[in-house]
Design an enzyme around this catalytic site. Structure first.
Site, short mmCIF file in Angstrom:
data_model
loop_
_atom_site.label_atom_id
_atom_site.label_comp_id
_atom_site.label_asym_id
_atom_site.label_seq_id
_atom_site.Cartn_x
_atom_site.Cartn_y
_atom_site.Cartn_z
N ARG A 134 0.84 -1.19 0.00
CA ARG A 134 0.00 0.00 0.00
C ARG A 134 0.88 1.25 0.00
O ARG A 134 0.40 2.34 0.23
CB ARG A 134 -0.92 0.04 1.24
CG ARG A 134 -1.87 -1.12 1.36
CD ARG A 134 -2.91 -1.17 0.25
NE ARG A 134 -3.87 -2.25 0.49
CZ ARG A 134 -3.69 -3.52 0.11
NH1 ARG A 134 -2.57 -3.86 -0.54
NH2 ARG A 134 -4.59 -4.44 0.38
N GLU A 140 -3.65 -14.26 -6.07
CA GLU A 140 -3.88 -14.77 -4.73
C GLU A 140 -3.97 -16.30 -4.85
O GLU A 140 -4.86 -16.82 -5.52
CB GLU A 140 -5.18 -14.22 -4.14
CG GLU A 140 -5.19 -12.71 -3.93
CD GLU A 140 -4.50 -12.28 -2.64
OE1 GLU A 140 -4.20 -13.16 -1.80
OE2 GLU A 140 -4.27 -11.07 -2.48
#
Length: 421
Positions: free
Chosen positions: A255, A386
């Site tokens: 992030r 993922e």
């Protein structure tokens, strides 16, 4: 877990002698529940906030499942709060699950073979494995670093190339373990490199891939966090960076990349949050090092493909994370490749992956590597994945699933290598 700590301390040498014995966070008696959120996320979010609980896949979102970690002191209250809701127990005793997963096989230096993938391993052994793998192919590979972590650990990978020689072809960069607790990504990224390098001489297709591209494989790009997840807290996610004025540790490296970092809603400004974005874009040493290294690679030889591997949820995703409406210029091609990759993954053993842009497929994520590499570095193709599973085990995927996960992941990568323009 004890083995991991011992191996690390021996490797780090005399500097470790003065350090206090690690305080290992115990998850004995903790439970992990999967709760169907329904159409209104406020109820589940309210329970999480009221009891001060943590979740494994971000804030509860409507129409999804929330995987919630509950300490023993709150189990009874939690069960009362969710009475009548659709709830399953993922881990009856999280501490016991951690103990079972963290029984590492001993690695004998120099013994590079497929048995490595039968177990998870201590960080020191991961470094030794890469060195041993490189030593088997000394004229075709090199150990590389893309900079240092906040604690001074090199971000270590292996670079290998084909018949044209070192650094002559466009680069393919594979990242793993951005988030420390996602151990399956470490093993999977190592497998991708191992499979390509060890089969170069015997497999015509693989030889074609490696002759066409230079591969840079980084199994652990968050070494400080990964070490901490093995010695202190198995559920640790962030790096280990301190913050002036706060007792909370760590930034979420994914992030913190300096692109669309300031957009709201895709990360937290709370230093204690799992997805803390940092106080300024690129202020995590790992992010600064990786972003600079990727720009250099792009300038020197071109960057064909970048994939950032995570866990868990079984997703194969494209830019963007920062916006659920903006799309990259090559979105149509990205979606076609992602569709093909998930079909290839499923063909191996039936594992189903979803695909699509990050924001609409999993959640909004600002300051992410994929968005940065796509728009700032200018890679030809950028994806994030993922890995297994979808919630039976979560971050604690049994070692028995390492090889199946790695093989199907390679199938997805193979599809891209066959079909990228």
């Amino acid at each position: 877990m004890k083995f991991a700590a011992l191996s690390l301390l021996l490797t780090l040498g005399s500097a470790a002698v003065s350090r206090p014995k690690p305080q290992v966070k115990s998850y004995k008696g903790y439970k992990v529940f999967r709760v169907a959120v329904g159409t209104d996320a406020s109820k589940v979010s309210g329970i999480v906030n009221k009891l001060g609980l943590t979740t494994w896949k971000g804030a509860p979102r409507a129409g999804t499942f929330a995987d919630i970690v509950v300490p023993p002191t709150e189990v009874a209250t939690f069960e009362t709060e969710v009475s009548g809701m659709d709830v399953i127990t993922m881990h009856e005793d999280l501490g016991a699950s951690i103990d079972e997963e963290s029984t590492f096989q001993t690695y004998a230096a120099g013994a590079v073979n497929s048995t490595w993938f039968n177990s998870y391993h201590a960080y020191a052994d991961h470094l030794q494995f890469l060195r041993d793998l490189q030593a088997q192919y000394p004229t075709q590979s090199a150990i590389v670093t893309s900079g240092n972590s906040g604690n001074g650990n090199p971000i270590t990978g292996i670079h290998f190339w084909g018949s044209s020689g070192k650094g002559k072809k466009p680069a393919i960069v594979l990242h793993g373990t951005v988030h420390a607790r996602e151990w399956i990504s470490t093993m999977t990224v190592e497998y991708l490199g191992y499979n390509l390098l060890t089969n170069y001489a015997s497999n015509t297709e693989i030889k074609g891939f490696v002759d066409k591209y230079d591969f840079y494989v980084f199994p652990v790009v968050n070494p400080d966090g990964f070490i901490y997840s093995q010695t202190n807290d198995r559920m640790w996610r962030k790096n280990r960076q301190t913050l002036s004025g706060s007792s909370c540790i760590g930034r979420d490296i994914n992030r913190n990349w300096p692109f669309q970092w300031s957009v709201s809603g895709g990360a937290s400004t709370d230093p204690c949050a799992q997805d803390f974005k940092g106080r300024a874009q690129g202020d995590a040493p790992e992010t600064a090092a990786l972003s600079s290294w990727l720009r250099t690679i792009k300038a020197n030889q071109g960057l064909k493909l970048f994939i950032d591997y995570h866990a868990y949820s079984q997703l194969f995703m494209t830019p963007y994370g920062y916006s659920c409406t903006a799309l990259p210029a090559k979105n149509t091609e990205f979606q076609a490749l992602a569709k093909g990759a998930v079909a290839a993954i499923k063909a191996v053993s039936g594992t189903s992956y979803a695909y699509g842009p990050i924001c609409t497929t999993i959640y909004k994520a600002t300051g992410s590597s994929v968005d940065y590499v796509n728009d700032v570095v200018g890679a030809d193709y950028t994806f994030t994945s993922e890995l297994r599973d979808t919630g039976n085990y979560g971050f604690l995927l049994p070692a028995s699933q390492i090889v199946p996960t790695a093989k199907e992941t390679y199938a997805g990568l193979r599809y891209l290598l066959q079909n990228m323009k």
